[in-house]
Design a protein around this motif. Structure first.
Motif, PDB file in Angstrom:
ATOM      1  N   ALA A 124       0.832  -1.209   0.000  1.00  9.83           N
ATOM      2  CA  ALA A 124       0.000   0.000   0.000  1.00  9.83           C
ATOM      3  C   ALA A 124       0.864   1.255   0.000  1.00  9.83           C
ATOM      4  N   GLY A 125       2.053   1.156   0.573  1.00 13.57           N
ATOM      5  CA  GLY A 125       2.975   2.289   0.567  1.00 13.57           C
ATOM      6  C   GLY A 125       3.686   2.478  -0.760  1.00 13.57           C
TER       7      GLY A 125
ATOM      8  N   GLU B 106      -0.507   3.601  -4.365  1.00 12.88           N
ATOM      9  CA  GLU B 106      -1.686   4.150  -3.701  1.00 12.88           C
ATOM     10  C   GLU B 106      -2.956   3.559  -4.315  1.00 12.88           C
ATOM     11  N   GLY B 107      -3.854   3.098  -3.453  1.00 13.26           N
ATOM     12  CA  GLY B 107      -5.133   2.577  -3.911  1.00 13.26           C
ATOM     13  C   GLY B 107      -5.110   1.132  -4.358  1.00 13.26           C
TER      14      GLY B 107
ATOM     15  N   PRO C  38      -5.557  -0.421  -8.661  1.00 15.01           N
ATOM     16  CA  PRO C  38      -6.508   0.564  -8.140  1.00 15.01           C
ATOM     17  C   PRO C  38      -7.650   0.759  -9.133  1.00 15.01           C
TER      18      PRO C  38
END
Length: 470
Positions: free
Chosen positions: A368-369, A372-373, A394
C-alpha cells in the motif's frame, strides 16, 4: 550443425507420421501461449507421440542432433515452464499418451499413462470405489505428467499431501531416449536413492514422465462443508488450530478468503447469491470428509466452541450438494475474478502456518505504501501455509501502467516471505518466470547440486532449456 525447420519437420514426420506433427503457426498457437499470456514464443514444431516408444525415438533423435525439447502436458502451468523460451525448440506434447495400465483397489494404487487428465484420473479412481484426492481448478485440462512435473498442490494437501506425496513411482524418458522404469508400487523400498523424486517437481528439465503409479484412498461417505465469517487471518489461524485438534485428518480443506474477493464475484455476476450469511472482513471455507460408518454432524460439533467463543461470528453449513458446490465455486473463482477487475500482480508463496497473518498484514501494508489505492486480494490454503498473495490494480487505473510498476511490489512481498522463512514458489513452480528469483533466494550449495544433477541426466542441455535453473 543446426537443423532447419524443414529438416526438423521432415525428421519428426519420419519418426511419428504426418498426423503426429504440427508445424503451421496457426495450428501451433494453442501450444505456444500459457494461460496468463505472459509468454508467447514460436516453436519449430509440435510433436504428438502416441506411445512411450515414440517418445524415446524423438528424444534419441533430439539428443543426436542437439534439438531442444519442451515437454508439455495440459499447458495449464502459470510460470511459463511448458512453453518455448528461445524460439528454436520442439514441443513434445504427451496429450495422446492416455489410458490406464493398472488399478489395484486392494493395494490402493493405480498406474496411468501421463497424458491422462487429472479429472479422468479422479473418475478412474471413483469407478474403482476409491479416491484420488488431488484437486486443482484446471483438473479438466491438467495431465498427470504435468501435475507431477510441477508437483501440483491443490485444496486437499492439508490431509493427503501434494503430488509428490501421492506418487509411488514414475516411468520417464531421459534426454538420450533411454527409459527409466520406476513404476514402483511398494510402500517400502530401501534400495538407494528415491529417483522418482528427481522427476516430480523437475518441470521437464530432467526427463519426460510417461506414466506414474499413484496412491488411492478410501472414498469418504460424505462431506460436510461450511462457509464461515472470521474477523481476521489471526482468527482464522486460531480456528484452524481448534478444528485440527477436534477433527484430525478428516479436516481436508481450510481455505482463507478476503471479503473483497466475494464482492468482486457478486459485482461481475459470477455468483448467483452471496454464499456468506452476511458480509465479514474475512471468510473461511472448511470441509471435513466423513468416513464410512461415521455419524454425520462432526463439523458442527467441531465448530461449537468457535461459535460459542465468538471466534466465528456467523456461518452456514451446506445442506445440499448445490450449496456445497456454490461455496467451492466462490473459492475457485477467486483468481479468475481478478482479471475482470483489471490487471493483477500475483504471488504464489508459502510461509510457516503460524506466519500467515504476519505475511498478509505486513505485505498489504508494504505494498500500500508503494502503490496508492492498490487492492490486496490474499487467499488460499491457510492449512498448509500457501497463500496466493495477489494485488488488483486501483480502481480506474491503467492496467499497462500498473503492471509496469510490478517489480517493487514483487520485491517487497518476496522480502517479507524470506524474512518469515517462506518460499517464493509454493505450488506453481519456477518455469521461466522465476529463474532469476530462484538464483537470488536458493542456497548456493543447493543450486550447485541441482546443476550437477541436470548435467548428469541431460549433458547437452536439450530438455526444457532455460527453465528452472536459467
Amino acid at each position: 550443425m543446426t537443423l532447419s525447420q524443414d529438416q526438423i519437420i521432415y525428421a519428426l514426420t519420419e519418426l511419428l507420421g504426418a498426423d503426429s506433427v504440427i508445424s503451421a503457426p496457426s495450428e501451433m498457437a494453442g501450444y505456444l501461449t500459457e494461460p496468463r499470456r505472459r509468454f508467447t514464443t514460436p516453436a519449430r514444431a509440435v510433436a504428438l507421440p502416441r506411445t512411450v516408444a515414440e517418445v524415446q525415438h524423438v528424444m534419441a533423435w533430439a539428443h543426436e542432433t542437439n534439438v531442444r525439447i519442451i515437454p508439455q502436458a495440459g499447458n495449464t502451468g502459470l510460470v511459463g515452464g511448458q512453453v518455448p523460451l528461445f524460439g528454436d525448440e520442439v514441443i513434445v506434447s504427451i496429450s495422446r499418451l492416455k489410458g490406464v495400465r493398472n488399478v489395484d483397489p486392494a493395494a490402493g494404487h493405480m498406474t496411468l499413462n501421463a497424458g491422462t487428465t487429472l479429472e479422468e484420473a479422479r473418475e478412474i479412481a471413483e469407478d474403482a470405489g476409491l479416491l484420488f484426492p488431488l484437486h486443482i481448478a484446471s483438473q479438466g485440462s491438467a495431465r498427470i505428467g504435468g501435475v507431477l512435473g510441477t508437483n501440483a498442490g491443490g485444496v486437499q494437501v492439508l490431509s493427503y499431501g501434494n503430488a509428490r506425496e501421492l506418487c509411488m513411482g514414475v516411468e520417464a524418458v531421459l534426454a538420450d531416449g533411454t527409459l527409466y522404469q520406476g513404476l514402483n508400487a511398494l510402500k517400502k523400498d530401501n534400495t538407494g536413492y528415491d529417483l522418482k523424486d528427481l522427476f516430480v517437481g523437475s518441470e521437464g528439465t530432467l526427463g519426460i514422465i510417461t506414466a506414474a503409479t499413484l496412491k488411492l484412498f478410501p472414498k469418504p461417505a460424505d462431506y460436510e462443508t461450511a462457509f464461515l465469517n472470521v474477523a481476521s487471518p489471526d482468527a482464522a489461524l486460531k480456528l484452524f488450530g481448534q478444528l485440527r485438534a477436534r477433527a484430525g485428518n478428516t479436516l481436508t480443506a481450510f481455505e482463507l478468503m478476503p471479503r473483497i474477493g466475494i464482492d468482486f464475484q457478486l459485482k461481475h455476476s459470477m455468483l448467483e447469491h452471496d454464499v456468506a450469511t452476511e458480509p465479514s472482513p474475512w471468510h473461511v471455507l472448511v470441509e471435513i470428509s466423513v468416513p464410512e460408518g461415521r455419524a454425520p454432524g462432526a463439523l458442527m460439533a467441531a465448530l461449537e466452541p468457535a461459535f460459542e467463543s465468538g471466534l466465528v461470528s456467523n456461518g452456514a453449513i451446506a445442506e445440499s450438494l448445490a450449496q456445497r458446490e456454490a461455496m467451492w465455486r466462490a473459492r475457485e473463482q477467486m483468481s479468475e475474478v481478478q482479471s475482470r477487475e483489471g490487471a493483477s500482480i500475483k504471488h504464489d508463496v508459502s510461509v510457516p502456518i503460524t506466519a500467515v497473518p504476519a505475511l498478509i498484514e505486513r505485505g498489504s501494508k508494504a505494498v500500500a505504501g508503494i502503490v496508492e489505492g492498490i487492492r490486496p486480494v490474499p487467499f488460499g490454503h491457510l492449512g498448509d501455509g500457501n497463500i496466493h498473495f495477489n494485488f488488483s490494480q486501483p480502481e480506474d487505473a491503467d492496467p499497462t501502467a500498473f503492471m509496469a510498476g510490478a517489480e517493487p511490489v514483487h520485491a517487497a512481498v518476496y522480502a517479507i516471505v524470506r524474512e518469515l522463512g517462506g518460499s517464493v514458489s509454493a505450488e506453481h513452480g519456477i518455469g521461466q518466470l522465476k529463474t532469476g528469483l530462484l538464483a537470488e533466494v536458493k542456497d548456493p550449495v543447493a543450486m550447485a547440486m541441482m546443476r550437477s544433477i541436470k548435467s548428469a541426466l541431460d549433458p547437452k542441455g536439450i530438455l526444457n532449456p532455460g527453465k528452472v535453473l536459467g
